[in-house]
Design a protein around this motif. Sequence first.
Motif, PDB file in Angstrom:
ATOM      1  N   HIS A 228     -19.160   8.034 -10.548  1.00 37.84           N
ATOM      2  CA  HIS A 228     -18.425   6.814 -10.216  1.00 37.84           C
ATOM      3  C   HIS A 228     -17.461   6.525 -11.360  1.00 37.84           C
ATOM      4  O   HIS A 228     -17.879   6.361 -12.500  1.00 37.84           O
ATOM      5  CB  HIS A 228     -19.403   5.645 -10.034  1.00 37.84           C
ATOM      6  CG  HIS A 228     -18.713   4.356  -9.732  1.00 37.84           C
ATOM      7  ND1 HIS A 228     -17.914   4.199  -8.627  1.00 37.84           N
ATOM      8  CD2 HIS A 228     -18.687   3.175 -10.381  1.00 37.84           C
ATOM      9  CE1 HIS A 228     -17.434   2.971  -8.613  1.00 37.84           C
ATOM     10  NE2 HIS A 228     -17.892   2.324  -9.676  1.00 37.84           N
ATOM     11  N   LEU A 261     -23.947   6.751 -10.797  1.00 40.75           N
ATOM     12  CA  LEU A 261     -23.379   5.532 -10.212  1.00 40.75           C
ATOM     13  C   LEU A 261     -22.834   4.561 -11.251  1.00 40.75           C
ATOM     14  O   LEU A 261     -22.204   3.573 -10.898  1.00 40.75           O
ATOM     15  CB  LEU A 261     -24.445   4.808  -9.383  1.00 40.75           C
ATOM     16  CG  LEU A 261     -24.905   5.512  -8.099  1.00 40.75           C
ATOM     17  CD1 LEU A 261     -26.156   4.849  -7.555  1.00 40.75           C
ATOM     18  CD2 LEU A 261     -23.794   5.486  -7.065  1.00 40.75           C
ATOM     19  N   ASP A 268     -25.692  -5.863  -2.500  1.00 43.17           N
ATOM     20  CA  ASP A 268     -24.270  -5.842  -2.213  1.00 43.17           C
ATOM     21  C   ASP A 268     -23.619  -7.101  -2.794  1.00 43.17           C
ATOM     22  O   ASP A 268     -23.962  -8.222  -2.406  1.00 43.17           O
ATOM     23  CB  ASP A 268     -24.086  -5.804  -0.687  1.00 43.17           C
ATOM     24  CG  ASP A 268     -22.616  -5.754  -0.305  1.00 43.17           C
ATOM     25  OD1 ASP A 268     -21.782  -5.498  -1.198  1.00 43.17           O
ATOM     26  OD2 ASP A 268     -22.311  -5.979   0.877  1.00 43.17           O
ATOM     27  N   PRO A 278     -20.716   0.682  -6.110  1.00 38.62           N
ATOM     28  CA  PRO A 278     -21.595   1.230  -5.078  1.00 38.62           C
ATOM     29  C   PRO A 278     -23.011   0.642  -5.148  1.00 38.62           C
ATOM     30  O   PRO A 278     -23.526   0.374  -6.227  1.00 38.62           O
ATOM     31  CB  PRO A 278     -21.622   2.728  -5.402  1.00 38.62           C
ATOM     32  CG  PRO A 278     -21.177   2.846  -6.809  1.00 38.62           C
ATOM     33  CD  PRO A 278     -20.320   1.668  -7.114  1.00 38.62           C
ATOM     34  N   GLU A 282     -27.361   2.714  -0.736  1.00 40.87           N
ATOM     35  CA  GLU A 282     -26.379   3.297   0.189  1.00 40.87           C
ATOM     36  C   GLU A 282     -26.168   4.772  -0.132  1.00 40.87           C
ATOM     37  O   GLU A 282     -26.081   5.622   0.746  1.00 40.87           O
ATOM     38  CB  GLU A 282     -25.029   2.582   0.049  1.00 40.87           C
ATOM     39  CG  GLU A 282     -25.037   1.133   0.473  1.00 40.87           C
ATOM     40  CD  GLU A 282     -25.284   0.990   1.967  1.00 40.87           C
ATOM     41  OE1 GLU A 282     -24.664   1.752   2.717  1.00 40.87           O
ATOM     42  OE2 GLU A 282     -26.121   0.141   2.344  1.00 40.87           O
ATOM     43  N   SER A 283     -26.067   5.046  -1.429  1.00 38.95           N
ATOM     44  CA  SER A 283     -25.805   6.397  -1.879  1.00 38.95           C
ATOM     45  C   SER A 283     -26.949   7.324  -1.465  1.00 38.95           C
ATOM     46  O   SER A 283     -26.725   8.421  -0.953  1.00 38.95           O
ATOM     47  CB  SER A 283     -25.654   6.358  -3.389  1.00 38.95           C
ATOM     48  OG  SER A 283     -24.944   7.448  -3.834  1.00 38.95           O
TER      49      SER A 283
END
Length: 475
Positions: A228, A261, A268, A278, A282-283
């Motif tokens: 990221h 990340l 979120d 991120p 989710e990843s």
Amino acid sequence: MSNRLLRSLPSIERLLERPLGSRLSAELGRDRVRDLLREITAELRDQLTRAPHSSANFQESLTEEVERMLARRAAECAQPSLRRVINATGVLIHTNLGRSPLARQAIEAVAEVGANYSNLEYDLSRGERGKRETHCQELLSRLAGSEAAVLVNNNAAAVMLVLNTLAEGGEVIVSRGELIEIGGSFRIPDVMTKSGATLREVGTTNRTRIADYQRAINDRTKLILRVHPSNYRIIGFTERPSVQEIAQLSLETGIPSFEDLGSGCLIDLSPYGVKDEPVVAESLKSGISVVSFSGDKMLGGPQAGVIAGSRKIIDQVRANPLMRALRVDKMTYAAFEATLRLYESNTADLEVPVIRAIALTREEIGRRANLFCESVNQSTNGEFTAKIEEGASVIGGGSAPEVKLPTMLVVLEHSALSSSSIVEGLRSYRIPIIARMERDRVLLDFRTVGQEEEDIILDAIKGIAQPAPQTAASV
Ligand SMILES: *Cc1c(COP(=O)(O)O)cnc(C)c1O
């Protein structure tokens, strides 16, 4: 003249017997005070030899001058090196200011576990030796949505450990657009070298496609890495494979995929305007084999690095001999677990200071800033003027560089003092206050200032308006 003056100076042993010397000896230790006196008398002797006229500057006797210096230096020595400061910069995760403050619950857990014995490596149900890695393991896995997870010293250690475990002696594919440097000389290519893996760069700085990764795969390929780009963004004509595409390629080829990340949000934060960080789960849901992230960036916990992923990979990581060198201590486990529990109970936005600060609205900050301005204007006899202005807070800590959270700033001016003197005055307060300086103006952003810290700032401002007399007795 100077010689006579020097001769009037009592011996160091006599100075130690005087009231100030003996009081300070009780606080700092006699040897430390003796050292300070040696330093001070040597300096004065030097000064008087080189510039005999400077003795005229000593209004009182040399003894009094020595004691004034001693009191000042002793006060400096008594200060711990690592100290609390007030962050009025509006930079939420300020790397120079210790990143995330901990939640009250995390502090309490550290105090409890730190002050007592604990079951750090003891299995209470069996009454025998246990493993420290079991702490946080399940809680972290639930929140990250992974099969397993392990905690190490920081995310730099996590990246190093994953690369070394999965790719030593082989190749790791990385996009040229992701060969990043995080502040403090953490560079992906250098970490790669140290881990014993060979970097296989693909694509270009601005565009890398999944086909570039496919073409680079050979029988030495051990890992596909995605990083990221925490602290920068490439904008314009850009392309980067999605997490899903990387995960799919990993699945088809049987080569594990790893995503660093960076910040690693457990929830979120886009409702609060933080859109490009991120979310960990989710990843992993997309099929990435293993991820890593920091404990003290957006998560708001202690310094730590999390590695979360498939049980097979986490077991391999835990079996790596480097694990012993990178493991965390009981205080980190205590603080981390308490912080994670706040996420599990959905109270992070109320209890985790960084998340709470992100969630503050401009109106809430503006109300506090307004009241503060009134107090400043009323209590400094017109010396200081404070007014409100719209502005932005930033996330910092190498995260979400494009995010600007709307805030209300206090602009602080003085009738005679320059901006840099004000900033310096605030910084040298008993509890140092770190303000923002922008276009030669002093700004205070209350997003990162606790409500209970406002009075401290006000006192500091009043102190700058009316400096306390500096006498040996008052230091
Ligand atoms: C911050 C960061 C790191 C280093 O994490 P630390 O916890 O500071 O060791 C590594 N990778 C990325 C992408 C980061 O943003």
